[in-house]
Design a protein around this motif. Structure first.
Motif, PDB file in Angstrom:
ATOM      1  N   GLY A 116      21.115 -10.899 -11.409  1.00  0.00           N
ATOM      2  CA  GLY A 116      22.028 -12.026 -11.383  1.00  0.00           C
ATOM      3  C   GLY A 116      23.077 -11.942 -12.466  1.00  0.00           C
ATOM      4  O   GLY A 116      23.393 -10.857 -12.973  1.00  0.00           O
ATOM      5  N   ALA A 117      23.610 -13.087 -12.844  1.00  0.00           N
ATOM      6  CA  ALA A 117      24.657 -13.148 -13.861  1.00  0.00           C
ATOM      7  C   ALA A 117      24.775 -14.562 -14.396  1.00  0.00           C
ATOM      8  O   ALA A 117      24.454 -15.528 -13.692  1.00  0.00           O
ATOM      9  CB  ALA A 117      25.997 -12.702 -13.283  1.00  0.00           C
ATOM     10  N   LEU A 118      25.236 -14.672 -15.640  1.00  0.00           N
ATOM     11  CA  LEU A 118      25.490 -15.964 -16.280  1.00  0.00           C
ATOM     12  C   LEU A 118      26.993 -16.118 -16.472  1.00  0.00           C
ATOM     13  O   LEU A 118      27.601 -15.399 -17.280  1.00  0.00           O
ATOM     14  CB  LEU A 118      24.800 -16.055 -17.648  1.00  0.00           C
ATOM     15  CG  LEU A 118      23.342 -16.525 -17.690  1.00  0.00           C
ATOM     16  CD1 LEU A 118      22.460 -15.583 -16.886  1.00  0.00           C
ATOM     17  CD2 LEU A 118      22.866 -16.620 -19.128  1.00  0.00           C
ATOM     18  N   PRO A 119      27.629 -17.024 -15.724  1.00  0.00           N
ATOM     19  CA  PRO A 119      29.066 -17.225 -15.916  1.00  0.00           C
ATOM     20  C   PRO A 119      29.351 -17.737 -17.317  1.00  0.00           C
ATOM     21  O   PRO A 119      28.566 -18.497 -17.893  1.00  0.00           O
ATOM     22  CB  PRO A 119      29.419 -18.270 -14.852  1.00  0.00           C
ATOM     23  CG  PRO A 119      28.143 -18.968 -14.567  1.00  0.00           C
ATOM     24  CD  PRO A 119      27.067 -17.949 -14.730  1.00  0.00           C
ATOM     25  N   GLY A 120      30.463 -17.300 -17.865  1.00  0.00           N
ATOM     26  CA  GLY A 120      30.816 -17.713 -19.215  1.00  0.00           C
ATOM     27  C   GLY A 120      30.201 -16.866 -20.301  1.00  0.00           C
ATOM     28  O   GLY A 120      30.393 -17.142 -21.489  1.00  0.00           O
ATOM     29  N   TRP A 121      29.465 -15.807 -19.904  1.00  0.00           N
ATOM     30  CA  TRP A 121      28.887 -14.909 -20.908  1.00  0.00           C
ATOM     31  C   TRP A 121      29.990 -14.109 -21.575  1.00  0.00           C
ATOM     32  O   TRP A 121      30.861 -13.570 -20.881  1.00  0.00           O
ATOM     33  CB  TRP A 121      27.884 -13.955 -20.237  1.00  0.00           C
ATOM     34  CG  TRP A 121      27.475 -12.829 -21.144  1.00  0.00           C
ATOM     35  CD1 TRP A 121      28.037 -11.580 -21.205  1.00  0.00           C
ATOM     36  CD2 TRP A 121      26.454 -12.859 -22.137  1.00  0.00           C
ATOM     37  NE1 TRP A 121      27.432 -10.831 -22.165  1.00  0.00           N
ATOM     38  CE2 TRP A 121      26.459 -11.598 -22.763  1.00  0.00           C
ATOM     39  CE3 TRP A 121      25.558 -13.828 -22.573  1.00  0.00           C
ATOM     40  CZ2 TRP A 121      25.573 -11.282 -23.784  1.00  0.00           C
ATOM     41  CZ3 TRP A 121      24.684 -13.509 -23.574  1.00  0.00           C
ATOM     42  CH2 TRP A 121      24.698 -12.239 -24.171  1.00  0.00           C
ATOM     43  N   PRO A 122      29.963 -13.987 -22.931  1.00  0.00           N
ATOM     44  CA  PRO A 122      29.041 -14.686 -23.835  1.00  0.00           C
ATOM     45  C   PRO A 122      29.615 -15.955 -24.473  1.00  0.00           C
ATOM     46  O   PRO A 122      28.896 -16.702 -25.102  1.00  0.00           O
ATOM     47  CB  PRO A 122      28.792 -13.632 -24.900  1.00  0.00           C
ATOM     48  CG  PRO A 122      30.097 -12.912 -25.006  1.00  0.00           C
ATOM     49  CD  PRO A 122      30.687 -12.906 -23.620  1.00  0.00           C
ATOM     50  N   ARG A 123      30.910 -16.197 -24.313  1.00  0.00           N
ATOM     51  CA  ARG A 123      31.564 -17.212 -25.142  1.00  0.00           C
ATOM     52  C   ARG A 123      31.086 -18.628 -24.856  1.00  0.00           C
ATOM     53  O   ARG A 123      31.032 -19.461 -25.767  1.00  0.00           O
ATOM     54  CB  ARG A 123      33.088 -17.136 -24.934  1.00  0.00           C
ATOM     55  CG  ARG A 123      33.736 -15.917 -25.579  1.00  0.00           C
ATOM     56  CD  ARG A 123      35.256 -15.994 -25.521  1.00  0.00           C
ATOM     57  NE  ARG A 123      35.884 -14.919 -26.254  1.00  0.00           N
ATOM     58  CZ  ARG A 123      36.132 -13.711 -25.756  1.00  0.00           C
ATOM     59  NH1 ARG A 123      35.782 -13.454 -24.503  1.00  0.00           N
ATOM     60  NH2 ARG A 123      36.713 -12.782 -26.475  1.00  0.00           N
ATOM     61  N   GLN A 124      30.745 -18.939 -23.617  1.00  0.00           N
ATOM     62  CA  GLN A 124      30.464 -20.316 -23.251  1.00  0.00           C
ATOM     63  C   GLN A 124      28.968 -20.652 -23.245  1.00  0.00           C
ATOM     64  O   GLN A 124      28.579 -21.700 -22.732  1.00  0.00           O
ATOM     65  CB  GLN A 124      31.060 -20.609 -21.872  1.00  0.00           C
ATOM     66  CG  GLN A 124      32.575 -20.453 -21.824  1.00  0.00           C
ATOM     67  CD  GLN A 124      33.136 -20.642 -20.432  1.00  0.00           C
ATOM     68  OE1 GLN A 124      32.570 -21.356 -19.622  1.00  0.00           O
ATOM     69  NE2 GLN A 124      34.257 -19.997 -20.157  1.00  0.00           N
ATOM     70  N   LEU A 125      28.149 -19.792 -23.831  1.00  0.00           N
ATOM     71  CA  LEU A 125      26.709 -20.009 -23.778  1.00  0.00           C
ATOM     72  C   LEU A 125      26.094 -20.214 -25.160  1.00  0.00           C
ATOM     73  O   LEU A 125      24.908 -19.993 -25.359  1.00  0.00           O
ATOM     74  CB  LEU A 125      26.031 -18.840 -23.065  1.00  0.00           C
ATOM     75  CG  LEU A 125      26.432 -18.683 -21.591  1.00  0.00           C
ATOM     76  CD1 LEU A 125      25.847 -17.409 -21.023  1.00  0.00           C
ATOM     77  CD2 LEU A 125      25.990 -19.878 -20.771  1.00  0.00           C
ATOM     78  N   GLY A 126      26.914 -20.646 -26.105  1.00  0.00           N
ATOM     79  CA  GLY A 126      26.409 -20.851 -27.456  1.00  0.00           C
ATOM     80  C   GLY A 126      25.310 -21.891 -27.520  1.00  0.00           C
ATOM     81  O   GLY A 126      24.328 -21.732 -28.249  1.00  0.00           O
ATOM     82  N   ASP A 127      25.446 -22.990 -26.762  1.00  0.00           N
ATOM     83  CA  ASP A 127      24.418 -24.034 -26.786  1.00  0.00           C
ATOM     84  C   ASP A 127      23.093 -23.503 -26.270  1.00  0.00           C
ATOM     85  O   ASP A 127      22.025 -23.858 -26.782  1.00  0.00           O
ATOM     86  CB  ASP A 127      24.853 -25.233 -25.947  1.00  0.00           C
ATOM     87  CG  ASP A 127      26.007 -25.996 -26.571  1.00  0.00           C
ATOM     88  OD1 ASP A 127      26.284 -25.759 -27.757  1.00  0.00           O
ATOM     89  OD2 ASP A 127      26.622 -26.816 -25.866  1.00  0.00           O
ATOM     90  N   LEU A 128      23.145 -22.650 -25.257  1.00  0.00           N
ATOM     91  CA  LEU A 128      21.927 -22.080 -24.694  1.00  0.00           C
ATOM     92  C   LEU A 128      21.260 -21.150 -25.703  1.00  0.00           C
ATOM     93  O   LEU A 128      20.050 -21.218 -25.933  1.00  0.00           O
ATOM     94  CB  LEU A 128      22.257 -21.330 -23.410  1.00  0.00           C
ATOM     95  CG  LEU A 128      21.099 -20.755 -22.601  1.00  0.00           C
ATOM     96  CD1 LEU A 128      20.155 -21.858 -22.165  1.00  0.00           C
ATOM     97  CD2 LEU A 128      21.627 -19.995 -21.394  1.00  0.00           C
ATOM     98  N   ALA A 129      22.048 -20.277 -26.310  1.00  0.00           N
ATOM     99  CA  ALA A 129      21.497 -19.361 -27.306  1.00  0.00           C
ATOM    100  C   ALA A 129      20.939 -20.112 -28.510  1.00  0.00           C
ATOM    101  O   ALA A 129      19.957 -19.683 -29.116  1.00  0.00           O
ATOM    102  CB  ALA A 129      22.566 -18.371 -27.746  1.00  0.00           C
ATOM    103  N   ALA A 130      21.541 -21.243 -28.841  1.00  0.00           N
ATOM    104  CA  ALA A 130      21.114 -22.007 -30.018  1.00  0.00           C
ATOM    105  C   ALA A 130      19.744 -22.645 -29.847  1.00  0.00           C
ATOM    106  O   ALA A 130      19.155 -23.114 -30.834  1.00  0.00           O
ATOM    107  CB  ALA A 130      22.150 -23.081 -30.342  1.00  0.00           C
TER     108      ALA A 130
END
Length: 246
Positions: A116-130
């Motif tokens: 699959g894929a995560l749209p917005g990777w990597p810039r828009q996924l900071g909240d998820l990584a946090a």
């Protein structure tokens, strides 16, 4: 996108599961039948398997296409296993290249793959990584969306979640951050858990022959069951259960 499979059953050569089937993973590297995104899967491959009486899996990965690796052909011919997870990779824009980015990812007794894929990777996924502890972020094996998803799953497994719940809860969390495609595959050598979320998944369970879970059928034989989108599958060598991911 990618293609992947997992197997539990009687011990057989890896070649029989990955290379020999006429429509199997080996062929899916250049001619997938049901892939919705991408056309070929030549950006790396990997196989993880379990040996008898050893709960920690072995792994073989390379950065190139599976059909170009003579070493894998020899390994697949002679190594036998009763539990396996294998994948061929189609890289996502913005994700790192190289062997470290190829599934399966491994930790302790678990093997994992993400189709699959995560749209917005990597810039828009900071909240998820946090949501992950810094030490776990620093331990990411590759700079890819799949490695981040694996870290989220692994965090849940280490907290005591069962395989199916670790996948389902991760899918729910990641899906809140955009229109992600999250077909996940996880095994501990005893059970398989898998999700459908944006691409195809099927399985075949035969008495005496074990269970095979795959992105798409590896042959034209009867018995393949296609799962609807947004499903969770949990399988052992004795049976399969499936339910909707709410």
């Amino acid at each position: 996108m990618c293609r992947h499979l997992a197997y539990l059953g009687p011990s057989v050569p890896i070649q029989r599961l990955v290379v020999d089937p006429p429509l199997g993973l080996y062929r899916q590297s250049w001619a997938p039948q049901n892939q919705k995104y991408g056309t070929v899967n030549v950006d790396g491959f990997g196989v993880g398997w379990y040996a008898d009486a050893d709960p920690v899996p072995a792994r073989y990965r390379r950065a190139g296409p599976i059909w170009a690796d003579a070493g894998f052909a020899d390994l697949a011919r002679v190594v036998r296993t009763g539990a396996l997870l294998a994948a061929v990779r189609s890289a996502t824009d913005g994700c790192a290249a190289g062997e470290a980015a190829a599934a399966p990812f491994v930790a302790e007794r678990w093997l994992f793959s993400h189709n699959g894929a995560l749209p917005g990777w990597p810039r828009q996924l900071g909240d998820l990584a946090a949501t992950l502890p810094p030490a776990e972020l620093l331990a990411l094996e590759a700079r890819t969306d799949s490695a981040l998803v694996w870290a989220l799953v692994l965090h849940r497994l280490r907290e005591g979640a069962a395989l199916g719940e670790a996948l389902a809860s991760t899918v729910r969390e990641v899906a809140e951050h955009g229109d992600a495609r999250l077909n996940l595959l996880l095994t501990d050598g005893v059970s398989i858990a898998a999700t459908t979320w944006g691409d195809t998944l099927c399985y075949r369970s035969d008495p005496g022959r074990g269970v095979l879970v795959a992105s798409e059928p590896s042959d034209d034989e009867p018995g393949w069951i296609h799962l609807p989108d947004r499903s969770l599958l949990v399988a052992t060598a004795d049976g399969v259960t499936a339910q909707t991911i709410d």
